[in-house]
Design a protein around this motif. Structure first.
Motif, PDB file in Angstrom:
ATOM      1  N   SER A 208       0.824  -1.075   0.056  1.00 33.25           N
ATOM      2  CA  SER A 208       0.016   0.137  -0.076  1.00 33.25           C
ATOM      3  C   SER A 208       0.943   1.324  -0.004  1.00 33.25           C
ATOM      4  N   THR A 209       0.182   2.421  -0.103  1.00 33.89           N
ATOM      5  CA  THR A 209       1.025   3.571  -0.184  1.00 33.89           C
ATOM      6  C   THR A 209       1.477   3.940   0.986  1.00 33.89           C
ATOM      7  N   MET A 210       0.836   3.721   2.162  1.00 34.56           N
ATOM      8  CA  MET A 210       1.200   3.803   3.525  1.00 34.56           C
ATOM      9  C   MET A 210       2.338   3.257   4.040  1.00 34.56           C
ATOM     10  N   GLY A 211       2.500   1.797   3.471  1.00 37.28           N
ATOM     11  CA  GLY A 211       3.402   0.877   3.692  1.00 37.28           C
ATOM     12  C   GLY A 211       4.664   1.408   2.938  1.00 37.28           C
ATOM     13  N   LEU A 212       4.557   1.838   2.010  1.00 32.58           N
ATOM     14  CA  LEU A 212       5.889   2.174   1.062  1.00 32.58           C
ATOM     15  C   LEU A 212       6.431   3.665   1.885  1.00 32.58           C
ATOM     16  N   ALA A 213       5.345   4.597   2.166  1.00 31.56           N
ATOM     17  CA  ALA A 213       5.797   5.675   2.961  1.00 31.56           C
ATOM     18  C   ALA A 213       6.524   5.421   4.067  1.00 31.56           C
ATOM     19  N   LEU A 214       6.073   4.359   4.891  1.00 31.07           N
ATOM     20  CA  LEU A 214       6.921   4.133   6.222  1.00 31.07           C
ATOM     21  C   LEU A 214       8.360   3.566   5.807  1.00 31.07           C
ATOM     22  N   THR A 215       8.342   2.732   4.936  1.00 30.75           N
ATOM     23  CA  THR A 215       9.746   2.384   4.467  1.00 30.75           C
ATOM     24  C   THR A 215      10.627   3.409   4.012  1.00 30.75           C
ATOM     25  N   ILE A 216      10.014   4.543   3.209  1.00 32.95           N
ATOM     26  CA  ILE A 216      10.664   5.602   2.842  1.00 32.95           C
ATOM     27  C   ILE A 216      11.350   6.226   3.933  1.00 32.95           C
ATOM     28  N   VAL A 217      10.473   6.475   4.888  1.00 27.77           N
ATOM     29  CA  VAL A 217      10.947   7.299   6.126  1.00 27.77           C
ATOM     30  C   VAL A 217      12.185   6.567   6.828  1.00 27.77           C
ATOM     31  N   VAL A 218      12.009   5.072   6.827  1.00 28.74           N
ATOM     32  CA  VAL A 218      13.141   4.471   7.368  1.00 28.74           C
ATOM     33  C   VAL A 218      14.521   4.727   6.778  1.00 28.74           C
ATOM     34  N   TRP A 219      14.453   4.421   5.420  1.00 30.95           N
ATOM     35  CA  TRP A 219      15.799   4.644   4.695  1.00 30.95           C
ATOM     36  C   TRP A 219      16.026   5.914   4.548  1.00 30.95           C
ATOM     37  N   THR A 220      15.212   6.948   4.439  1.00 29.19           N
ATOM     38  CA  THR A 220      15.611   8.426   4.538  1.00 29.19           C
ATOM     39  C   THR A 220      16.245   8.783   5.547  1.00 29.19           C
ATOM     40  N   VAL A 221      15.878   8.162   6.993  1.00 31.74           N
ATOM     41  CA  VAL A 221      16.512   8.679   8.002  1.00 31.74           C
ATOM     42  C   VAL A 221      18.007   7.929   7.878  1.00 31.74           C
ATOM     43  N   GLY A 222      18.255   6.887   7.483  1.00 25.41           N
ATOM     44  CA  GLY A 222      19.554   6.413   6.932  1.00 25.41           C
ATOM     45  C   GLY A 222      20.270   7.185   6.242  1.00 25.41           C
ATOM     46  N   GLU A 223      19.640   7.635   5.252  1.00 24.87           N
ATOM     47  CA  GLU A 223      20.334   8.586   4.069  1.00 24.87           C
ATOM     48  C   GLU A 223      20.883  10.067   4.887  1.00 24.87           C
ATOM     49  N   ILE A 224      20.125  10.432   5.528  1.00 28.50           N
ATOM     50  CA  ILE A 224      20.373  11.624   6.312  1.00 28.50           C
ATOM     51  C   ILE A 224      21.624  11.425   7.207  1.00 28.50           C
ATOM     52  N   ALA A 225      21.587  10.301   7.904  1.00 24.99           N
ATOM     53  CA  ALA A 225      22.740  10.154   8.658  1.00 24.99           C
ATOM     54  C   ALA A 225      24.009   9.886   8.002  1.00 24.99           C
ATOM     55  N   THR A 226      23.931   9.529   6.770  1.00 24.34           N
ATOM     56  CA  THR A 226      25.213   9.334   5.862  1.00 24.34           C
ATOM     57  C   THR A 226      25.736  10.644   5.263  1.00 24.34           C
ATOM     58  N   ALA A 227      24.660  11.626   5.207  1.00 30.00           N
ATOM     59  CA  ALA A 227      24.971  12.733   4.287  1.00 30.00           C
ATOM     60  C   ALA A 227      26.033  13.449   4.726  1.00 30.00           C
ATOM     61  N   GLY A 228      27.206  13.550   3.909  1.00 33.69           N
ATOM     62  CA  GLY A 228      28.143  14.485   4.315  1.00 33.69           C
ATOM     63  C   GLY A 228      29.534  13.799   4.868  1.00 33.69           C
TER      64      GLY A 228
END
Length: 397
Positions: free
Chosen positions: A298-318
């Protein structure tokens, strides 16, 4: 904490040439309106078959693979400012030429040249930041550049879609104009930062002898193979899972929103943490997020996974750029950054090939393999941590 103190912690203490580089990067990314729509342009604007368009875009990928290696060497040999400015000027000219190319040979030539020059600024930009910024502030500086790139790209994507409806020629002229602005801004406001010793001992033969850098590049390649699924197999997999393109686009907007809102707020905090451990943690979180995609319906399920991997992406930024700067001798920062960029360019070629084959087997085969690659990369980075810390301490003096 007052608003002034808060802003000082986030963006204060960085030199004026860095902000000129940051501003040029933002303008350039705001004008990056051609690349996302090049397939549509070739098939609709030039009436090419899908197979012919794929050939043209494949040539672009070949140019991109060479780009980082060539630009890295030029950064160390002729200078950071000359390489960045020259790359942007060449991009402006190539954009216009591509917009007026009508034959297959002309399109193939223009696309190869565009792949060669459009991201040639990256090794020079990364080397400039390392030259201008103290090791303590580099994670924050690279993080701010990451933020500018994401903000500019998000706006450029939106504007590009509207401009394409008005006529494809607008895309090429605007992209060319912003590349020209970037070139002029850097030439006038950013001094040459290449050390005098850069004239000797440059080239990838030297870089490839650095086993720590080669090992870190393999970690980066693993991370890039994970992340590149966002623009290759993730849209395909979600469509097969029953989501519409509109639902997918809505969920993916979360990635850009979170980066634009959250990343500047935490960049100074991340800068205080151990680089290798922080980047490893970020890669691991990203990997878990992509692994969870196997269960999305579902869209909500996809949104939740995107939040998870975006948190990881932010942690690696820079962090990755900071590590490359710490590993490289000052006169080889361009070549080291070029090898780092090559890992991302190679991932852009390999990710759809590997991901497509795995998705044909099953979504679980794709996402569990992607997660495994990421987790192995994170574990490998942890083992490299002591050596990275030792090299960083040596290169500070």
């Amino acid at each position: 904490m007052s608003a002034t103190t808060f802003m000082q912690a986030k963006v204060g203490g960085l030199p004026k040439p860095f902000w000129a580089l940051w501003g040029g990067t933002l303008v350039n990314r705001l004008g990056t309106v051609v690349s996302p729509f090049i397939g549509v342009y070739l098939t609709q604007g030039r009436g090419m078959s899908v197979a012919a368009a794929g050939l043209v875009m494949g040539v672009y990928g070949a140019g991109a693979l060479l780009s980082q290696l060539v630009a890295g060497v030029l950064t160390d040999r002729i200078g950071r400012r000359a390489t960045l400015t020259g790359g942007m000027l060449a991009t402006a000219v190539t954009m216009v030429a591509l917009g007026y190319s009508t034959t297959l040979p002309a399109l193939l030539t223009a696309m190869f040249l565009l792949g060669l020059v459009i991201d040639a600024y990256r090794p020079a930009s990364n080397a400039m930041v390392a030259d201008l910024i103290s090791p303590h502030d580099r994670p924050r500086a690279y993080g701010l550049l990451f933020w500018a790139i994401n903000l500019g790209y998000a706006v450029g994507m939106t504007a590009g879609g509207r401009l394409a409806e008005m006529g494809f020629s607008w895309l090429f002229w605007i992209n060319a104009a912003t590349s020209l602005v970037f070139a002029v801004l850097v030439w006038r406001a950013v001094p040459e930062t290449r050390p005098e010793s850069a004239a000797k001992g440059t080239g990838f033969a030297v870089v490839l002898k650095d086993r720590l850098m080669v090992a870190f590049t393999l970690v980066v390649l693993g991370n890039a193979l994970v992340y590149m699924q966002t623009v290759t197999m993730l849209p395909v997999a979600m469509t097969e899972a029953g989501l519409t393109t509109g639902q997918f686009g809505l969920a993916m907007a979360l990635n850009g929103v979170l980066i634009v809102v959250v990343q500047p707020l935490v960049s100074d905090l991340i800068a205080r943490l151990d680089w290798a451990r922080t980047m490893a943690l970020g890669i691991a979180v990203m990997s878990v997020g992509f692994g969870l995609t196997a269960f999305v319906t579902s869209t909500m399920g996809l949104a939740l996974t995107i939040v998870v991997w975006t948190v990881g992406e932010i942690a690696t930024a820079g962090i990755a750029g900071t590590v490359v700067a710490a590993l490289a001798p000052s006169h080889l920062r361009g070549s080291y950054s070029g090898l780092f960029g090559f890992a991302w360019a190679l991932a852009a070629v390999l990710a759809p090939l590997i991901g497509g084959a795995l998705l044909e087997i099953s979504p679980m085969a794709l996402w569990f393999t992607v997660a495994a690659v990421g987790l192995v990369s994170a574990a490998a980075l942890l083992t490299l941590g002591p050596a990275i810390r030792k090299r960083a301490a040596l290169n500070e003096f």
